[in-house]
Scaffold this motif. Sequence first.
Motif, mmCIF file in Angstrom:
data_model
loop_
_atom_site.group_PDB
_atom_site.id
_atom_site.type_symbol
_atom_site.label_atom_id
_atom_site.label_comp_id
_atom_site.label_asym_id
_atom_site.label_seq_id
_atom_site.Cartn_x
_atom_site.Cartn_y
_atom_site.Cartn_z
ATOM 1 N N LEU A 235 -26.681 18.547 -28.034
ATOM 2 C CA LEU A 235 -26.936 18.032 -26.687
ATOM 3 C C LEU A 235 -27.657 16.685 -26.804
ATOM 4 C CD1 LEU A 235 -26.972 18.303 -23.585
ATOM 5 C CD2 LEU A 235 -29.113 19.559 -23.787
ATOM 6 N N GLY A 236 -28.602 16.608 -27.737
ATOM 7 C CA GLY A 236 -29.352 15.359 -27.939
ATOM 8 C C GLY A 236 -28.417 14.210 -28.320
ATOM 9 N N ALA A 237 -27.449 14.476 -29.201
ATOM 10 C CA ALA A 237 -26.514 13.425 -29.627
ATOM 11 C C ALA A 237 -25.634 12.993 -28.450
ATOM 12 C CB ALA A 237 -25.654 13.938 -30.780
ATOM 13 N N PHE A 238 -25.250 13.968 -27.620
ATOM 14 C CA PHE A 238 -24.427 13.665 -26.440
ATOM 15 C C PHE A 238 -25.203 12.740 -25.489
ATOM 16 C CE2 PHE A 238 -23.360 14.851 -22.010
ATOM 17 C CZ PHE A 238 -22.055 14.389 -21.974
ATOM 18 N N VAL A 239 -26.480 13.068 -25.261
ATOM 19 C CA VAL A 239 -27.319 12.264 -24.353
ATOM 20 C C VAL A 239 -27.543 10.868 -24.961
ATOM 21 C CG1 VAL A 239 -29.571 12.126 -23.204
ATOM 22 C CG2 VAL A 239 -28.443 14.343 -23.435
ATOM 23 N N ALA A 240 -27.837 10.844 -26.266
ATOM 24 C CA ALA A 240 -28.113 9.567 -26.937
ATOM 25 C C ALA A 240 -26.898 8.629 -26.838
ATOM 26 C CB ALA A 240 -28.473 9.823 -28.399
ATOM 27 N N LYS A 241 -25.711 9.183 -26.937
ATOM 28 C CA LYS A 241 -24.491 8.365 -26.860
ATOM 29 C C LYS A 241 -24.331 7.734 -25.465
ATOM 30 C CE LYS A 241 -19.659 8.665 -28.021
ATOM 31 N NZ LYS A 241 -18.568 9.452 -27.544
ATOM 32 N N GLU A 242 -24.766 8.508 -24.454
ATOM 33 C CA GLU A 242 -24.658 8.017 -23.070
ATOM 34 C C GLU A 242 -25.732 6.967 -22.751
ATOM 35 O OE1 GLU A 242 -22.340 9.213 -20.588
ATOM 36 O OE2 GLU A 242 -21.399 10.027 -22.398
ATOM 37 N N ILE A 243 -26.831 6.956 -23.536
ATOM 38 C CA ILE A 243 -27.937 6.024 -23.254
ATOM 39 C C ILE A 243 -28.240 5.228 -24.529
ATOM 40 C CG2 ILE A 243 -30.220 5.838 -22.121
ATOM 41 C CD1 ILE A 243 -30.011 8.773 -21.346
ATOM 42 N N GLU B 205 -6.100 20.597 -20.225
ATOM 43 C CA GLU B 205 -7.273 19.735 -20.385
ATOM 44 C C GLU B 205 -8.351 20.523 -21.109
ATOM 45 O OE1 GLU B 205 -7.941 16.165 -17.410
ATOM 46 O OE2 GLU B 205 -8.404 18.074 -16.473
ATOM 47 N N LEU B 206 -9.130 19.818 -21.950
ATOM 48 C CA LEU B 206 -10.190 20.488 -22.708
ATOM 49 C C LEU B 206 -11.546 20.197 -22.058
ATOM 50 C CD1 LEU B 206 -11.232 21.980 -25.303
ATOM 51 C CD2 LEU B 206 -11.372 19.712 -26.373
ATOM 52 N N LEU B 207 -12.243 21.273 -21.650
ATOM 53 C CA LEU B 207 -13.559 21.140 -21.018
ATOM 54 C C LEU B 207 -14.576 21.829 -21.923
ATOM 55 C CD1 LEU B 207 -12.549 22.280 -17.377
ATOM 56 C CD2 LEU B 207 -12.005 20.138 -18.537
ATOM 57 N N VAL B 208 -15.597 21.115 -22.367
ATOM 58 C CA VAL B 208 -16.544 21.730 -23.313
ATOM 59 C C VAL B 208 -17.995 21.542 -22.881
ATOM 60 C CG1 VAL B 208 -14.934 21.248 -25.226
ATOM 61 C CG2 VAL B 208 -16.956 19.826 -24.964
ATOM 62 N N HIS B 209 -18.847 22.409 -23.413
ATOM 63 C CA HIS B 209 -20.289 22.353 -23.164
ATOM 64 C C HIS B 209 -20.907 21.386 -24.177
ATOM 65 C CE1 HIS B 209 -24.407 23.755 -22.510
ATOM 66 N NE2 HIS B 209 -23.967 24.302 -21.395
ATOM 67 N N PRO B 210 -21.936 20.614 -23.763
ATOM 68 C CA PRO B 210 -22.532 19.655 -24.712
ATOM 69 C C PRO B 210 -23.312 20.297 -25.862
ATOM 70 C CG PRO B 210 -23.712 19.615 -22.618
ATOM 71 C CD PRO B 210 -22.517 20.488 -22.423
ATOM 72 N N GLU B 211 -23.428 21.628 -25.881
ATOM 73 C CA GLU B 211 -24.025 22.287 -27.055
ATOM 74 C C GLU B 211 -23.037 22.302 -28.226
ATOM 75 O OE1 GLU B 211 -25.469 26.139 -25.868
ATOM 76 O OE2 GLU B 211 -26.851 25.279 -24.415
ATOM 77 N N CYS B 212 -21.763 21.935 -27.970
ATOM 78 C CA CYS B 212 -20.775 21.848 -29.074
ATOM 79 C C CYS B 212 -21.070 20.585 -29.886
ATOM 80 C CB CYS B 212 -19.361 21.755 -28.515
ATOM 81 S SG CYS B 212 -18.794 23.263 -27.719
ATOM 82 N N LYS B 213 -20.576 20.587 -31.152
ATOM 83 C CA LYS B 213 -20.801 19.445 -32.042
ATOM 84 C C LYS B 213 -20.162 18.169 -31.467
ATOM 85 C CE LYS B 213 -20.558 22.044 -36.368
ATOM 86 N NZ LYS B 213 -19.505 22.633 -37.188
ATOM 87 N N PRO B 214 -20.713 16.992 -31.822
ATOM 88 C CA PRO B 214 -20.122 15.727 -31.334
ATOM 89 C C PRO B 214 -18.624 15.611 -31.648
ATOM 90 C CG PRO B 214 -22.248 15.301 -32.362
ATOM 91 C CD PRO B 214 -21.952 16.767 -32.584
ATOM 92 N N GLU B 215 -18.192 16.088 -32.835
ATOM 93 C CA GLU B 215 -16.767 15.971 -33.202
ATOM 94 C C GLU B 215 -15.878 16.764 -32.232
ATOM 95 O OE1 GLU B 215 -17.848 18.019 -36.900
ATOM 96 O OE2 GLU B 215 -16.027 19.212 -36.701
ATOM 97 N N VAL B 216 -16.432 17.781 -31.596
ATOM 98 C CA VAL B 216 -15.694 18.581 -30.598
ATOM 99 C C VAL B 216 -15.780 17.899 -29.235
ATOM 100 C CG1 VAL B 216 -15.650 20.818 -29.379
ATOM 101 C CG2 VAL B 216 -16.022 20.738 -31.866
ATOM 102 N N ALA B 217 -17.008 17.485 -28.859
ATOM 103 C CA ALA B 217 -17.204 16.826 -27.557
ATOM 104 C C ALA B 217 -16.341 15.570 -27.445
ATOM 105 C CB ALA B 217 -18.683 16.494 -27.378
ATOM 106 N N GLU B 218 -16.188 14.843 -28.571
ATOM 107 C CA GLU B 218 -15.394 13.605 -28.550
ATOM 108 C C GLU B 218 -13.932 13.849 -28.188
ATOM 109 O OE1 GLU B 218 -16.078 11.850 -32.392
ATOM 110 O OE2 GLU B 218 -18.174 11.424 -31.790
#
Length: 304
Positions: free
Chosen positions: A152-160, A194-207
């Motif tokens: 989740l932290g990496a997801f947030v960091a990427k957005e900011i 369409e793929l919908l994922v939770h931000p607790e998944c790894k960045p390679e999945v969220a991407e």
Amino acid sequence: MTISELQSEIIKLKKEKDICILAHSYQAREILEVADFTGDSYKLAVDACKVKNKNIIMSGVRFMAETCKILSPEKHVYIPNPHAGCQMADQMDKELISEVKKSYPDYTVVAYINTTADLKTICDVCVTSSSAVEICKKIENDKILFIPDCNLGAFVAKEIPEKEFKLLNGGCPIHACVSADDVKKAKELYPEAELLVHPECKPEVAELADYVGSTSGIMNYAIKSDKKEFIIGTEISIAEHLQYMCPDKDFHYLTLKLICPNMKATTLVDLYNCIKGTAGEEIILEDSVIKDAKKCIDEMIRLG
Ligand code: 13P
Ligand code: SF4
């Protein structure tokens, strides 16, 4: 008793005993049907502040019941199954984070709500998966120590990108199990989805996802979308609920690894027994813990 008989008893008893039932979106459908409020962690925290009843039952996991107690200390708050913990919340304690903070004295400590009440007492702001980006943007400090979920932290960091994030090595073991290979296999099976994922998944999945968001975020996206087919990358209960809510659409599990044993622990019978007073546990927290942990939850609601 049948499921509907149990549900009728629960509805009758909760009125008689002045009980409000809150249930997280990962709970079983038969529990959600008798709840007064349902939703993701953020919505439940906000809803908990609105409850007028003397008693609250939080059907979910322990940190959610603790959050209710912190927000409504004058009420009796119960968890139907005392064994329903959260593997992520149990990963880091106050002692560990007190030590880490010494190395980052000028950082704002942002705690994912999936943490114990005790740990929240030494954090500055809480966030949930649906509010993390918005809140971290609004924090005045550009240096953020984000605990415990590094995904989740990496997801947030990427957005900011303009802010500096220090992440630790924690997270949800269930969501972190999902790999890019799981995504590849699911997309091969359901190429139109369409793929919908939770931000607790790894960045390679969220991407690889078309949408990344909280449990409520995923549900709202799928309900509103014109698309007809979805792969759901969070606890499998969400795909099941969506299938009932949108019978004209198709929902597939990203992988059957996405089963949270803690969220599955609470049954309708546990809820019934908790209402009767023969099972469950009342959440008791020290006044000082409530007072100190409340500061970072209040800050989340103020900024969220
Ligand atoms: P939400 O905040 O999206 O409800 O997530 C809670 C959770 O525990 C996800 O694993
Ligand atoms: Fe905790 Fe993960 Fe279960 Fe969510 S899915 S309650 S983060 S263990």
